[in-house]
Design an enzyme around this catalytic site. Structure first.
Site, PDB file in Angstrom:
ATOM      1  N   THR A 329       0.845  -1.188   0.000  1.00  0.00           N
ATOM      2  CA  THR A 329       0.000   0.000   0.000  1.00  0.00           C
ATOM      3  C   THR A 329       0.883   1.241   0.000  1.00  0.00           C
ATOM      4  OG1 THR A 329      -1.750   1.205   1.177  1.00  0.00           O
ATOM      5  CG2 THR A 329      -0.186  -0.012   2.530  1.00  0.00           C
ATOM      6  N   HIS A 381       2.630 -11.548  14.308  1.00  0.00           N
ATOM      7  CA  HIS A 381       3.694 -12.115  15.145  1.00  0.00           C
ATOM      8  C   HIS A 381       3.424 -13.576  15.504  1.00  0.00           C
ATOM      9  CE1 HIS A 381       7.315 -11.969  17.253  1.00  0.00           C
ATOM     10  NE2 HIS A 381       7.090 -11.001  18.129  1.00  0.00           N
TER      11      HIS A 381
END
Length: 410
Positions: A329, A381
């Site tokens: 993006t 994560h």
């Protein structure tokens, strides 16, 4: 012969849609392949065309109604002769009667804005008083027949000094405190975006790591070859193609970043479908570059250009936005210097580009003014450790600062 007009077959990722705009009304003549209705889903607006010459005999789903895949929305009479306009109503011989709280369809709003027409002037024939495009067209024709144009009857283009009427799409009521407010329903696309963003924050352990890249090597390369590139490939050489290539090469080194989580399983993708976020009037959409590892810089640039045109025209297909293993993006086009992009589930990482800003940098003990860009990598994560995330972003930085490595697959 009666024909059922059905909603298109939606893919598995799209559960339902809404009737956005009926472009033809019952009794109105329709030609084969002429657009009759728009259906809005949470990804794209789908167009339904007439199957033959004839008329719409019955509308089963009005504007705003929810429709399912392959559901019947109207009955069409093939070969029947219809009026050139919708069937006349008593309003045609009388002054238009405003409807309080009236709402106009997007096509009607655009036509009213182009002709300087106020919402209160046009009687709505749609569901709950909805003003359709055909209502506006009929109003303009009636105004022309009466010897004055719609523009002449409407207020002058000078903005009204009164309290803001907001948009002609809806009349604005007072709240309990006597202050103006506007309440409109979310579009299906905006509601879908909101749901996915909340899901990304709630369902993933999202972290963001940052770095910066010296854009001078790519800018010099682009300045040197952009004219020759455009002449050869009929498309401009931008920065996004370099970022896509750098991302793909880095994804090959760190397969976890190109993977996704499915329940208790990790799905490693052996292909590189890179989504490129594109802003449109309806919201942010993410069309996908399929098998981008096999695409040239020219292929990437031309495909992104095509995606941008489709997004502006509302022509992106659902197939254009399905899948994707990694997303890029670019907030820099809007002036963003730094941000933390949100994951695009079920992907586990997204790269954020930002504005190129000249800054004083220390180079070999000397201060130089260099065009620098901050890079941001948001990652899940649960799958990607901080070490891999940082190394992945450093790999992209190194490839961009030495573009020859991209060509040499180093």
């Amino acid at each position: 012969m009666a024909i059922e007009i059905k909603a298109p077959t939606f893919p598995e990722s799209v559960a339902e849609g809404n009737i956005a705009t009926w472009h033809k009304q019952p009794g109105e003549a329709v030609s084969r392949d002429e657009l009759i209705v728009d259906i809005e889903t949470d990804k794209v607006v789908l167009e339904v065309a007439a199957p033959a010459d004839g008329v719409i005999a019955e509308v089963k789903k009005g504007e705003g109604d929810i429709v399912l895949s392959d559901e019947v929305i109207a009955i069409f009479e093939e070969g029947a002769a219809g009026a050139t306009t919708a069937q006349p109503s008593p309003v045609s011989d009388e002054a238009p009667q405003p409807t309080e709280g009236a709402v106009a369809s997007p096509a009607a709003r655009k036509l009213m804005e182009e002709n300087g027409i106020e919402l209160s002037q046009v009687p709505g024939t749609g569901k709950n008083g909805l003003v359709t495009k055909e209502d506006v067209v009929n109003f303009i024709k009636q105004s022309d027949l009466s010897g004055s144009s719609a523009v002449a009857e409407a207020p002058t283009p000078t903005p009204a000094p009164a309290a803001p009427v907001q948009s002609p799409a809806i009349s604005v009521p007072m709240n309990q405190e006597g202050r103006l407010e506007k309440r409109v329903p979310m579009t299906r696309l905006r509601a879908s975006i909101a749901k996915r963003l909340l899901s990304a924050q709630h369902d993933a352990a999202m972290l963001t790591t940052f770095n910066e890249v010296n854009m001078k090597p790519i800018m010099d390369l682009r300045a040197k070859y952009k004219d020759q590139f455009e002449q050869t490939h009929a498309t401009k050489l931008g920065f996004m193609s370099f970022f896509v290539k750098a991302a793909v090469e880095s994804l090959k080194k760190f397969p976890e970043v190109n993977a996704s989580i499915d329940g208790n399983d990790i799905v490693y993708h052996g292909y590189y479908d890179v989504g490129v976020a594109v802003s449109s009037d309806r919201g942010l959409v993410v069309p996908v570059l399929r098998d981008s590892d096999g695409m040239t810089l020219a292929d990437i640039e031309s495909t992104i250009k095509e995606f941008g045109s489709k997004a502006r025209e509302g022509k992106l297909a659902i197939e254009d936005m399905q899948g994707g293993t990694f997303t890029i993006t670019n907030g820099g086009v809007f002036g963003s210097l730094m941000s933390t992009p949100i994951l695009n589930p079920p992907q586990t990482a997204i790269l954020g580009m930002h504005k190129i800003q000249e800054r004083p940098m220390a180079v070999n003990g000397q201060v130089e003014i260099l065009p620098m860009m901050y890079l941001a990598l948001s990652y899940d994560h649960r799958l990607i450790d901080g070490k891999e995330a940082v190394q992945f972003l450093v790999s992209i930085k190194e490839l961009l600062e030495e573009p020859a490595k991209i060509l040499l697959n180093l």
